[in-house]
Design a protein around this motif. Structure first.
Motif, PDB file in Angstrom:
ATOM      1  N   ALA A 533     162.907  98.480  44.232  1.00  0.00           N
ATOM      2  CA  ALA A 533     163.893  98.285  43.164  1.00  0.00           C
ATOM      3  C   ALA A 533     163.961  99.480  42.216  1.00  0.00           C
ATOM      4  O   ALA A 533     164.888  99.563  41.401  1.00  0.00           O
ATOM      5  N   THR A 534     163.017 100.388  42.316  1.00  0.00           N
ATOM      6  CA  THR A 534     163.028 101.565  41.438  1.00  0.00           C
ATOM      7  C   THR A 534     164.152 102.499  41.871  1.00  0.00           C
ATOM      8  O   THR A 534     164.264 102.858  43.032  1.00  0.00           O
ATOM      9  N   ARG A 535     164.970 102.889  40.922  1.00  0.00           N
ATOM     10  CA  ARG A 535     166.114 103.737  41.276  1.00  0.00           C
ATOM     11  C   ARG A 535     165.652 105.172  41.560  1.00  0.00           C
ATOM     12  O   ARG A 535     164.640 105.628  41.046  1.00  0.00           O
ATOM     13  N   GLU A 536     166.446 105.840  42.387  1.00  0.00           N
ATOM     14  CA  GLU A 536     166.190 107.247  42.679  1.00  0.00           C
ATOM     15  C   GLU A 536     166.528 108.102  41.461  1.00  0.00           C
ATOM     16  O   GLU A 536     167.389 107.721  40.665  1.00  0.00           O
ATOM     17  N   PRO A 537     165.855 109.210  41.227  1.00  0.00           N
ATOM     18  CA  PRO A 537     164.892 109.860  42.140  1.00  0.00           C
ATOM     19  C   PRO A 537     163.445 109.485  41.874  1.00  0.00           C
ATOM     20  O   PRO A 537     162.541 110.281  42.119  1.00  0.00           O
ATOM     21  N   TYR A 538     163.219 108.274  41.359  1.00  0.00           N
ATOM     22  CA  TYR A 538     161.878 107.906  40.928  1.00  0.00           C
ATOM     23  C   TYR A 538     161.175 106.936  41.871  1.00  0.00           C
ATOM     24  O   TYR A 538     160.047 106.520  41.606  1.00  0.00           O
ATOM     25  N   ARG A 539     161.836 106.565  42.977  1.00  0.00           N
ATOM     26  CA  ARG A 539     161.238 105.586  43.894  1.00  0.00           C
ATOM     27  C   ARG A 539     159.966 106.152  44.548  1.00  0.00           C
ATOM     28  O   ARG A 539     158.991 105.446  44.744  1.00  0.00           O
ATOM     29  N   GLY A 540     159.997 107.440  44.884  1.00  0.00           N
ATOM     30  CA  GLY A 540     158.806 108.057  45.473  1.00  0.00           C
ATOM     31  C   GLY A 540     157.625 108.027  44.520  1.00  0.00           C
ATOM     32  O   GLY A 540     156.482 107.820  44.934  1.00  0.00           O
ATOM     33  N   LEU A 541     157.888 108.218  43.234  1.00  0.00           N
ATOM     34  CA  LEU A 541     156.822 108.138  42.231  1.00  0.00           C
ATOM     35  C   LEU A 541     156.231 106.733  42.204  1.00  0.00           C
ATOM     36  O   LEU A 541     155.006 106.559  42.147  1.00  0.00           O
ATOM     37  N   ALA A 542     157.093 105.719  42.266  1.00  0.00           N
ATOM     38  CA  ALA A 542     156.608 104.335  42.278  1.00  0.00           C
ATOM     39  C   ALA A 542     155.740 104.081  43.503  1.00  0.00           C
ATOM     40  O   ALA A 542     154.693 103.419  43.415  1.00  0.00           O
ATOM     41  N   ALA A 543     156.160 104.617  44.653  1.00  0.00           N
ATOM     42  CA  ALA A 543     155.372 104.449  45.875  1.00  0.00           C
ATOM     43  C   ALA A 543     154.012 105.129  45.746  1.00  0.00           C
ATOM     44  O   ALA A 543     152.994 104.598  46.201  1.00  0.00           O
ATOM     45  N   GLU A 544     153.978 106.281  45.116  1.00  0.00           N
ATOM     46  CA  GLU A 544     152.700 106.963  44.910  1.00  0.00           C
ATOM     47  C   GLU A 544     151.785 106.146  43.999  1.00  0.00           C
ATOM     48  O   GLU A 544     150.577 106.033  44.244  1.00  0.00           O
ATOM     49  N   LEU A 545     152.336 105.589  42.941  1.00  0.00           N
ATOM     50  CA  LEU A 545     151.528 104.786  42.026  1.00  0.00           C
ATOM     51  C   LEU A 545     150.958 103.552  42.722  1.00  0.00           C
ATOM     52  O   LEU A 545     149.838 103.120  42.420  1.00  0.00           O
ATOM     53  N   LEU A 546     151.717 103.002  43.660  1.00  0.00           N
ATOM     54  CA  LEU A 546     151.241 101.824  44.387  1.00  0.00           C
ATOM     55  C   LEU A 546     150.137 102.174  45.374  1.00  0.00           C
ATOM     56  O   LEU A 546     149.220 101.376  45.592  1.00  0.00           O
ATOM     57  N   THR A 547     150.198 103.356  45.978  1.00  0.00           N
ATOM     58  CA  THR A 547     149.273 103.678  47.077  1.00  0.00           C
ATOM     59  C   THR A 547     148.177 104.669  46.703  1.00  0.00           C
ATOM     60  O   THR A 547     147.260 104.879  47.483  1.00  0.00           O
ATOM     61  N   ALA A 548     148.246 105.287  45.527  1.00  0.00           N
ATOM     62  CA  ALA A 548     147.244 106.281  45.146  1.00  0.00           C
ATOM     63  C   ALA A 548     145.871 105.635  45.001  1.00  0.00           C
ATOM     64  O   ALA A 548     145.741 104.432  44.732  1.00  0.00           O
ATOM     65  N   SER A 549     144.839 106.442  45.179  1.00  0.00           N
ATOM     66  CA  SER A 549     143.470 105.948  45.011  1.00  0.00           C
ATOM     67  C   SER A 549     143.218 105.637  43.538  1.00  0.00           C
ATOM     68  O   SER A 549     143.321 106.510  42.675  1.00  0.00           O
ATOM     69  N   PHE A 550     142.897 104.383  43.259  1.00  0.00           N
ATOM     70  CA  PHE A 550     142.646 103.973  41.865  1.00  0.00           C
ATOM     71  C   PHE A 550     141.250 104.426  41.461  1.00  0.00           C
ATOM     72  O   PHE A 550     140.292 104.264  42.218  1.00  0.00           O
ATOM     73  N   PRO A 551     141.107 105.013  40.267  1.00  0.00           N
ATOM     74  CA  PRO A 551     139.802 105.564  39.861  1.00  0.00           C
ATOM     75  C   PRO A 551     138.780 104.487  39.509  1.00  0.00           C
ATOM     76  O   PRO A 551     138.559 104.165  38.345  1.00  0.00           O
ATOM     77  N   ALA A 552     138.172 103.923  40.535  1.00  0.00           N
ATOM     78  CA  ALA A 552     137.121 102.919  40.354  1.00  0.00           C
ATOM     79  C   ALA A 552     136.265 102.891  41.614  1.00  0.00           C
ATOM     80  O   ALA A 552     136.723 103.276  42.694  1.00  0.00           O
ATOM     81  N   LEU A 553     135.035 102.439  41.475  1.00  0.00           N
ATOM     82  CA  LEU A 553     134.118 102.422  42.607  1.00  0.00           C
ATOM     83  C   LEU A 553     134.158 101.105  43.378  1.00  0.00           C
ATOM     84  O   LEU A 553     133.874 101.073  44.566  1.00  0.00           O
ATOM     85  N   THR A 554     134.488 100.004  42.679  1.00  0.00           N
ATOM     86  CA  THR A 554     134.517  98.693  43.323  1.00  0.00           C
ATOM     87  C   THR A 554     135.783  97.954  42.926  1.00  0.00           C
ATOM     88  O   THR A 554     136.481  98.328  41.967  1.00  0.00           O
ATOM     89  N   GLU A 555     136.072  96.892  43.648  1.00  0.00           N
ATOM     90  CA  GLU A 555     137.235  96.065  43.340  1.00  0.00           C
ATOM     91  C   GLU A 555     137.110  95.451  41.950  1.00  0.00           C
ATOM     92  O   GLU A 555     138.080  95.380  41.197  1.00  0.00           O
ATOM     93  N   ILE A 556     135.912  95.009  41.604  1.00  0.00           N
ATOM     94  CA  ILE A 556     135.703  94.395  40.280  1.00  0.00           C
ATOM     95  C   ILE A 556     135.959  95.413  39.177  1.00  0.00           C
ATOM     96  O   ILE A 556     136.620  95.130  38.174  1.00  0.00           O
ATOM     97  N   GLU A 557     135.431  96.637  39.374  1.00  0.00           N
ATOM     98  CA  GLU A 557     135.651  97.684  38.382  1.00  0.00           C
ATOM     99  C   GLU A 557     137.134  98.037  38.280  1.00  0.00           C
ATOM    100  O   GLU A 557     137.640  98.309  37.191  1.00  0.00           O
ATOM    101  N   ALA A 558     137.833  98.036  39.412  1.00  0.00           N
ATOM    102  CA  ALA A 558     139.248  98.370  39.406  1.00  0.00           C
ATOM    103  C   ALA A 558     140.050  97.343  38.598  1.00  0.00           C
ATOM    104  O   ALA A 558     140.928  97.711  37.803  1.00  0.00           O
ATOM    105  N   LYS A 559     139.750  96.072  38.788  1.00  0.00           N
ATOM    106  CA  LYS A 559     140.453  95.028  38.041  1.00  0.00           C
ATOM    107  C   LYS A 559     140.165  95.141  36.551  1.00  0.00           C
ATOM    108  O   LYS A 559     141.076  95.010  35.721  1.00  0.00           O
ATOM    109  N   ALA A 560     138.901  95.393  36.218  1.00  0.00           N
ATOM    110  CA  ALA A 560     138.533  95.537  34.809  1.00  0.00           C
ATOM    111  C   ALA A 560     139.223  96.745  34.190  1.00  0.00           C
ATOM    112  O   ALA A 560     139.704  96.698  33.049  1.00  0.00           O
TER     113      ALA A 560
END
Length: 616
Positions: A533-560
């Motif tokens: 639903a993100t309009r261009e030219p920003y859809r690729g940025l949204a995809a990167e935010l969804l798939t980028a490595s989140f800075p956390a060591l564990t799932e619990i830390e990531a949620k926190a």
């Protein structure tokens, strides 16, 4: 074609792990909590930039910008229609689809029928191997050391003599002559269509997912006027330049060991696997080329020099020519390349038959570096007893040494070349250095050239890398990343409160608006819907935010961390509101009604801030 009910489309996607599907084509490694990474299947690259987020069922390449869900991946890889992609995944998980006109309807056209026809033909050939007529085929296999178990493991079959045996069998199953011709199973003659494969041992050729897409057949009878080996012609699903026989069986061990053995024929693949070399593969009636390398690098996880690619060649002139041809593309591998030449000119099949499984394994252990093998081939064409011969050999071999990727190895092989030539090191070193300087000029589109192009393209795309590196933008970026990746498991009220705050950066604000527009973050696929639903030219940025490595060591830390980032957005908004009120205090009388209202508002803000700060 009947339309599949949307509820079934969603259910099949929810039940399918995208990593299982992508992992059949790409060697994926952990890239942090909740993320996988590998070499992009959509473009050539040296280092992995293709991210897959299993929880979201989404992929994105930070190099070329390709992104999507499991359906779009299958459609792009196998050129399927949307309906065909859904039907394939439904069949894979055993889910019964329903169509809008009622009931279930099987796929009756398109590429799916070609897969089905090849699968039916493979089963037909397999059963024919047990017939009385197939005794010649069974003897052929037995003489090469392959028993019934080996034949069954590789799906080897027999195409009976006669013009229409297979055709009649498949027509009885509902396939038309047009479908069989498109699949490459029958040929067209003056008197009509007839079986392409007749009186031959037949090997099914499968793609990475294990689906049969074609066949290779070896003639058995003297009265067969056809070629020794006959393959399926090019079809919509069979492209010989992109197919590697045995890779469906070898892919797990190739990915695990980062080692692959390239042999020359179907029986060589069988012999290697039965001898314990389960990473052996072969081309299908064509030379090993750049498209094969592209496919193989993704499965190999070829992003470092730690891997090994071993080529086996016959020591005759044709084998030497094949080795030189392979060396021309060798630089496309990050892995180290080697050559294994069996003693007495035996191929792996004959070597196993004559000397046993151990000899096949020993052959691979006795491999020599590809460039050393090629140096010897180059030098063999010169008379090293003459000055002119040695000078010519130096000119021919110096570029090979110059192209050794590991600079720490180059001096050693320069000395090896000098010794082989019988020349002084001071003569050979300058020649290698000149060749090295010459090789640095751009030479077409290999992985390195692809990376340069990707970087150029990335510079004009709105992406995570192009965002300003300020504290404010970084907070907004990470908060959106946290919401897209973990919003479904966070407190909905806390996330809603954070998402109501507009963002400073216009690209991130566009993504925020698409996220806010999603009605239910607990629904499977909500985050991918936000990206779409993100309009261009920003859809690729949204995809990167969804798939980028989140800075956390564990799932619990990531949620926190995701929760804390949402709270920090709210704290930032409070601080800005407070700054505006403090400015207002300077402009109004402290005893006025407006002044008293401002002080009350400041106290309320301070209390709200303390409450939020305790939660961070």
């Amino acid at each position: 074609m009947a339309r599949i009910r949307q509820a079934d489309v969603d259910e099949v996607k929810a039940r399918t792990n995208i990593v299982d599907i992508v992992g059949e084509r790409v060697a994926l490694k952990s890239a942090g909590v909740g993320s996988m990474k590998g070499l992009c299947p959509f473009h050539d690259e040296r280092s992995p930039s293709f991210n897959v987020r299993p929880q979201a069922g989404y992929y994105h390449c930070f190099g070329c910008g390709e992104s999507g869900d499991v359906y779009s991946f299958l459609r792009a890889m196998d050129h399927l229609s949307f309906t065909e992609a859904v039907e394939r995944l439904a069949a894979r998980i055993g889910y019964q689809l329903h169509y809008e006109d009622g009931g279930a309807a099987p796929e009756t056209s398109g590429r799916t029928r070609l897969y089905q026809a090849n699968t039916a033909a493979a089963e037909y050939f397999r059963t024919q191997l047990a017939t009385a007529e197939a005794e010649t085929g069974r003897r052929f296999l037995g003489e090469r050391g392959f028993d019934a178990g080996a034949a069954a493991h590789f799906g080897v079959g027999y195409a009976p003599k006669g013009w229409n045996n297979m055709r009649d069998a498949l027509r009885a199953q509902g396939f038309t002559d047009e479908e069989l011709a498109t699949a490459g199973l029958v040929s067209q003659g003056q008197r009509g269509v007839y079986d392409r494969f007749r009186g031959r041992v037949v090997w099914p050729i499968r793609d990475l997912t294990g689906q049969t897409i074609g066949f290779g057949a070896r003639k058995l009878y003297d009265d067969d006027q056809g070629p020794k080996y006959l393959n399926t012609p090019e079809t919509p699903i069979y492209k010989k330049a992109q197919v590697l026989y045995g890779l469906d069986l070898a892919k797990k061990d190739v990915s695990r060991s980062h080692r692959v053995v390239v042999v020359e024929g179907y029986t060589d693949v069988m012999a290697c696997h039965l001898a314990g070399i389960t990473t052996a593969i072969a081309t299908c009636g064509t030379a090993f080329g750049s498209d094969h390398i592209t496919v193989l690098r993704r499965v190999l996880g070829d992003d470092s020099a730690a891997g090994e690619v071993i080529f086996t060649f016959d020591p005759d002139a044709a084998g030497q020519k094949a080795a030189l041809r392979a060396f021309a593309d060798e630089k496309r591998f990050a892995a180290q390349t080697y050559v294994a030449v069996a003693p007495d000119g035996l191929d792996p099949c004959d070597l196993r038959l004559n000397r046993g499984d151990g000899a096949v394994r020993a052959l691979m252990d006795a491999k020599a570096p590809m460039f050393e093998f090629v140096i010897d081939q180059k030098l063999a064409g010169f008379d090293l007893r003459s000055v002119e011969g040695r000078v010519g050999a130096l000119r021919a071999a110096a570029p090979i040494v110059a192209e050794i990727r590991d600079p720490s190895l180059r001096p050693g092989y320069t000395r090896v070349l000098a010794r082989k030539l019988g020349m002084d090191l001071s003569e050979v070193t300058p020649a290698v250095e000149r060749a090295a300087r010459g090789s640095q000029a751009p030479r077409g589109r290999g992985p390195a050239a692809a990376e340069t192009t990707d970087e150029t393209q990335a510079s004009v795309r709105v992406s995570v890398a192009t965002l300003p590196r300020t504290a404010s933008v970084t907070l907004e970026r990470d908060a959106l990343m946290g919401v897209l990746q973990y919003g479904h498991v966070l407190d909905a009220d806390e996330v809603d409160a954070a998402l109501q705050i507009p963002m400073e950066h216009p690209a991130l604000e566009t993504v925020r608006q698409a996220v806010v527009a999603q009605p239910d973050r607990s629904r499977v696929g909500w985050s991918t819907a936000a990206v779409d639903a993100t309009r261009e030219p920003y859809r690729g940025l949204a995809a990167e935010l969804l798939t980028a490595s989140f800075p956390a060591l564990t799932e619990i830390e990531a949620k926190a961390s995701a929760r804390a980032l949402c709270l920090r957005l709210r704290l930032r908004a409070i601080d800005r509101e407070k700054a505006e009120l403090l400015g207002a205090v300077q402009r109004v009388s402290a005893e006025s009604e407006e002044g008293r209202s401002v002080r009350v508002a400041l106290r309320d803000l301070d209390q709200r801030r303390r409450t939020l700060a305790e939660l961070v």
